[in-house]
Scaffold this active site. Structure first.
Site, PDB file in Angstrom:
ATOM      1  N   LYS A 115       0.804  -1.223   0.000  1.00  0.00           N
ATOM      2  CA  LYS A 115       0.000   0.000   0.000  1.00  0.00           C
ATOM      3  C   LYS A 115       0.835   1.271   0.000  1.00  0.00           C
ATOM      4  O   LYS A 115       0.396   2.295  -0.544  1.00  0.00           O
ATOM      5  CB  LYS A 115      -0.978  -0.006   1.175  1.00  0.00           C
ATOM      6  N   GLU A 199      -2.102   6.923   7.718  1.00  0.00           N
ATOM      7  CA  GLU A 199      -2.714   7.942   6.862  1.00  0.00           C
ATOM      8  C   GLU A 199      -3.795   8.652   7.640  1.00  0.00           C
ATOM      9  O   GLU A 199      -4.259   8.165   8.675  1.00  0.00           O
ATOM     10  CB  GLU A 199      -3.231   7.346   5.549  1.00  0.00           C
ATOM     11  N   ARG A 291      -7.182  -7.817  -8.871  1.00  0.00           N
ATOM     12  CA  ARG A 291      -7.852  -9.117  -9.027  1.00  0.00           C
ATOM     13  C   ARG A 291      -9.328  -8.858  -9.275  1.00  0.00           C
ATOM     14  O   ARG A 291      -9.782  -7.728  -9.218  1.00  0.00           O
ATOM     15  CB  ARG A 291      -7.707  -9.915  -7.730  1.00  0.00           C
TER      16      ARG A 291
HETATM   17  P1  ADP Z   1      -8.374  -3.553   2.659  1.00  0.00           P
HETATM   18  O1  ADP Z   1      -7.116  -3.799   1.892  1.00  0.00           O
HETATM   19  O2  ADP Z   1      -8.499  -4.363   3.873  1.00  0.00           O
HETATM   20  O3  ADP Z   1      -9.575  -3.561   1.772  1.00  0.00           O
HETATM   21  P2  ADP Z   1      -8.541  -0.645   2.633  1.00  0.00           P
HETATM   22  O4  ADP Z   1      -7.328   0.180   2.656  1.00  0.00           O
HETATM   23  O5  ADP Z   1      -9.231  -0.801   1.328  1.00  0.00           O
HETATM   24  O6  ADP Z   1      -8.186  -2.074   3.217  1.00  0.00           O
HETATM   25  O7  ADP Z   1      -9.574  -0.122   3.713  1.00  0.00           O
HETATM   26  C1  ADP Z   1     -10.712  -0.862   4.074  1.00  0.00           C
HETATM   27  C2  ADP Z   1     -11.762   0.051   4.697  1.00  0.00           C
HETATM   28  O8  ADP Z   1     -11.225   0.714   5.845  1.00  0.00           O
HETATM   29  C3  ADP Z   1     -12.240   1.167   3.796  1.00  0.00           C
HETATM   30  O9  ADP Z   1     -13.272   0.767   2.927  1.00  0.00           O
HETATM   31  C4  ADP Z   1     -12.676   2.220   4.793  1.00  0.00           C
HETATM   32  O10 ADP Z   1     -13.960   1.941   5.278  1.00  0.00           O
HETATM   33  C5  ADP Z   1     -11.694   2.047   5.923  1.00  0.00           C
HETATM   34  N1  ADP Z   1     -10.554   2.977   5.766  1.00  0.00           N
HETATM   35  C6  ADP Z   1      -9.338   2.687   5.267  1.00  0.00           C
HETATM   36  N2  ADP Z   1      -8.522   3.758   5.261  1.00  0.00           N
HETATM   37  C7  ADP Z   1      -9.242   4.762   5.773  1.00  0.00           C
HETATM   38  C8  ADP Z   1      -8.963   6.151   6.057  1.00  0.00           C
HETATM   39  N3  ADP Z   1      -7.776   6.706   5.801  1.00  0.00           N
HETATM   40  N4  ADP Z   1      -9.952   6.898   6.602  1.00  0.00           N
HETATM   41  C9  ADP Z   1     -11.159   6.354   6.872  1.00  0.00           C
HETATM   42  N5  ADP Z   1     -11.481   5.084   6.642  1.00  0.00           N
HETATM   43  C10 ADP Z   1     -10.545   4.281   6.098  1.00  0.00           C
HETATM   44  P1  ADP Z   2     -13.218  -7.183  -2.124  1.00  0.00           P
HETATM   45  O1  ADP Z   2     -12.128  -6.187  -2.020  1.00  0.00           O
HETATM   46  O2  ADP Z   2     -13.332  -7.900  -3.415  1.00  0.00           O
HETATM   47  O3  ADP Z   2     -14.481  -6.637  -1.601  1.00  0.00           O
HETATM   48  P2  ADP Z   2     -12.629  -8.526   0.323  1.00  0.00           P
HETATM   49  O4  ADP Z   2     -11.841  -7.416   0.905  1.00  0.00           O
HETATM   50  O5  ADP Z   2     -13.950  -8.853   0.889  1.00  0.00           O
HETATM   51  O6  ADP Z   2     -12.776  -8.364  -1.218  1.00  0.00           O
HETATM   52  O7  ADP Z   2     -11.708  -9.816   0.297  1.00  0.00           O
HETATM   53  C1  ADP Z   2     -12.098 -10.958  -0.432  1.00  0.00           C
HETATM   54  C2  ADP Z   2     -11.450 -12.164   0.170  1.00  0.00           C
HETATM   55  O8  ADP Z   2     -10.060 -12.081   0.016  1.00  0.00           O
HETATM   56  C3  ADP Z   2     -11.687 -12.338   1.646  1.00  0.00           C
HETATM   57  O9  ADP Z   2     -11.770 -13.717   1.909  1.00  0.00           O
HETATM   58  C4  ADP Z   2     -10.458 -11.741   2.284  1.00  0.00           C
HETATM   59  O10 ADP Z   2     -10.247 -12.296   3.539  1.00  0.00           O
HETATM   60  C5  ADP Z   2      -9.394 -12.127   1.271  1.00  0.00           C
HETATM   61  N1  ADP Z   2      -8.272 -11.176   1.190  1.00  0.00           N
HETATM   62  C6  ADP Z   2      -8.295  -9.965   0.625  1.00  0.00           C
HETATM   63  N2  ADP Z   2      -7.080  -9.379   0.683  1.00  0.00           N
HETATM   64  C7  ADP Z   2      -6.257 -10.266   1.294  1.00  0.00           C
HETATM   65  C8  ADP Z   2      -4.860 -10.267   1.645  1.00  0.00           C
HETATM   66  N3  ADP Z   2      -4.057  -9.246   1.391  1.00  0.00           N
HETATM   67  N4  ADP Z   2      -4.379 -11.352   2.262  1.00  0.00           N
HETATM   68  C9  ADP Z   2      -5.176 -12.399   2.542  1.00  0.00           C
HETATM   69  N5  ADP Z   2      -6.469 -12.465   2.225  1.00  0.00           N
HETATM   70  C10 ADP Z   2      -7.024 -11.419   1.617  1.00  0.00           C
END
Ligand code: ADP
Ligand code: ADP
Ligand code: MG
Length: 472
Positions: A115, A199, A291
């Site tokens: 990230k 962040e 993906r």
């Molecule tokens: P992941 O890789 O687990 O999907 P993300 O970086 O996409 O992680 O963040 C997942 C969720 O966490 C976001 O959809 C949002 O709801 C919350 N989130 C992440 N970063 C921030 C931020 N800087 N401020 C507020 N909410 C955040």
């Molecule tokens: P999307 O971003 O498509 O909404 P999710 O955040 O719900 O997907 O993740 C989809 C699946 O992939 C879940 O089972 C989650 O636990 C897994 N997953 C996503 N990112 C990772 C990661 N970086 N490492 C391990 N598992 C992950």
């Protein structure tokens, strides 16, 4: 075109990919652990191979899977989501063995999976990024200094995180001090990396993400956005396409921005650019998922593009079939993640045997799942059992259709998130499309639905009582 694909996944997404293969005249190869012996993807694929007695190890065994694909005569591997889908080493191992990895290049996966690297690449491309650290944090002291500078609240995040894990909001220095080690150990356990960064926390943002498609001939397009603001613990529950919270100008701007982002990193195949939208209607890049996404279905519903088929065509080297202006968007779509969880018990997993199941149907309804009546849900995997997807021409109609489809679905023997979703659909903020990622926490009362029996259940109870009294 490809002739045979190994699907390095399980559950509903494996079934989804098998269906795309079937329509394209491609042979599908499924894999399964001992625990998945009775899983639907095993029955649906053209060929299936057991990859061991461990529930997870086989699905994560890079060289085992590449070997299996090669020895069974596959020319490509589709990784689905989760598991090895964002693993650069897996993409590289495929290539070395002469197999096509259905996804972007190894280099792009590596950069976007990190990230902080992704943030750097996007900043360089002129994409607005959430303010935060340039790279990873060395120690808690550095975290405190940076947090002072950008201002609380801040988000402490695992650099290689995913699935909503490894993220903590910190409202002050004490919070940050306390969470620092916690996130590091969480990240090490879940992602095998101790890297963390900070962040700015965007307070009550909307999560808006854009689906992109890019081929190997320099063509990149977007398929509009999805609103995934309805979340609990940073995990998506209900997704919407397009976002009912965006104006047309914002929509066009964000789509264009995402194409720039994808091009800047040399993206190929299907991907998603995730943004946060703040109260001042400013977008901030959050991360890119390299993906197919769980919620790709709702984009398919509003555009008619089969995203998995496009993934396969792109991987085969074919040019995109659509130009940006040929992408026609129609109406709204919702996706409900039907999880085997008890919302009233902190969303605790509710695994067990599905005593009876029937899918919802009728116009504008799609169900992606791998469950069936009598299926015993293994406790080792994701709690998501099914995705109910509905579409309709207007926002009002899609809500009504969602309600109807959820009531139409029969799923017995376990607790699910369905009754909670029915409450959300009734809520004024949801209906007025004025929600943000704080929705679930803001309205805890929506979880107390037990004292309000579902009207359809109530009707059948009344009918049964009347029948008993009248002797019918
Ligand atoms: P992941 O890789 O687990 O999907 P993300 O970086 O996409 O992680 O963040 C997942 C969720 O966490 C976001 O959809 C949002 O709801 C919350 N989130 C992440 N970063 C921030 C931020 N800087 N401020 C507020 N909410 C955040
Ligand atoms: P999307 O971003 O498509 O909404 P999710 O955040 O719900 O997907 O993740 C989809 C699946 O992939 C879940 O089972 C989650 O636990 C897994 N997953 C996503 N990112 C990772 C990661 N970086 N490492 C391990 N598992 C992950
Ligand atoms: Mg994300």
């Amino acid at each position: 075109m490809l002739r045979k694909i190994l699907i390095a996944n399980r559950g509903e997404i494996a079934v989804r990919i098998i269906r795309a293969c079937a329509e394209m005249g491609i042979r599908s190869v499924a894999i399964y652990s001992e625990a998945d012996r009775f899983a639907l993807h095993v029955k649906k694929a053209d060929e299936s191979y057991c990859i061991g007695s461990e529930p997870l190890a086989g699905y994560l065994n890079i060289y085992g899977l590449v070997n299996l694909a090669a020895t069974t005569g596959c020319d490509a591997i589709h990784p689905g989501y989760g598991f090895l889908s964002e693993n650069a080493e897996f993409a590289s191992a495929c290539k070395k063995r002469g197999l096509i990895f259905i996804g972007p290049s190894e280099d792009v996966i590596r950069r976007m999976g990190d990230k902080t690297e992704a943030r750097k690449a996007m900043t360089a491309a002129g994409i607005p990024v959430t303010p935060g650290t340039d790279g990873n944090l060395e120690n808690a002291d550095e975290a405190l200094t940076v947090a002072e500078k950008i201002g609380y609240p801040v988000m402490l995040k695992a650099t290689s995180g995913g699935g909503g894990r490894g993220i903590r909001r910190c409202d002050n220095a004490a919070d940050l001090q306390r969470n620092f080690q916690r996130v590091i150990s969480e990240a090490t356990k879940a992602f095998g990396s101790a890297d963390v960064f900070l962040e700015k926390c965007i307070v009550n943002p909307r999560h808006i993400e854009v689906q992109v498609l890019a081929d190997h001939h320099g063509n990149t397009i977007h398929l509009y956005e999805r609103d995934c603001s309805i979340q609990r613990r940073n995990q998506k529950l209900i997704e919407i396409a397009p976002s009912p919270q965006l104006g047309e100008a914002q929509r066009q701007y964000l789509g264009g921005l995402s194409v720039i982002a994808a091009k800047a990193v040399g993206y190929t195949n299907a991907g998603t650019v995730e943004f946060l939208l703040d109260d001042n209607d400013r977008f901030y890049f959050m991360e890119m998922n390299t993906r197919v996404q769980v919620e790709h279905t709702i984009t398919e519903a509003i555009t008619g593009v089969d995203i998995v088929e496009e993934q396969i065509r792109i991987a085969a080297g074919l040019p995109l079939r659509f130009k940006q202006h040929e992408i026609v968007r129609r109406g709204y779509a919702l996706q409900f993640r039907v999880n085997a969880e008890d919302p009233q018990n902190s969303f605790l997993p509710s695994f067990g045997r599905i005593s009876r199941y029937y899918a919802p149907g009728g116009p504008g309804v799609r169900t992606d799942t791998a469950i069936y009546t009598g299926y015993e849900i293994p406790p080792f995997y994701d709690s998501m059992l099914a995705k109910v997807i509905v579409d309709a021409l207007t926002w009002e109609d899609v809500i009504k259709r969602g309600e109807r489809a959820l009531r139409d679905m029969g799923l017995f023997g376990i607790k699910t998130t369905i009754p909670y979703y029915l409450e959300i659909l009734q809520h004024a903020d949801f209906r007025a499309a004025t929600f943000n990622t704080g929705f679930v926490d803001k309205y805890p009362e929506l979880i107390n639905y037990s004292n309000k029996p579902r009207p359809d259940v109530l009707a059948s109870v009344i009918a049964a009582v009347m029948a008993a009294h009248t002797g019918l």
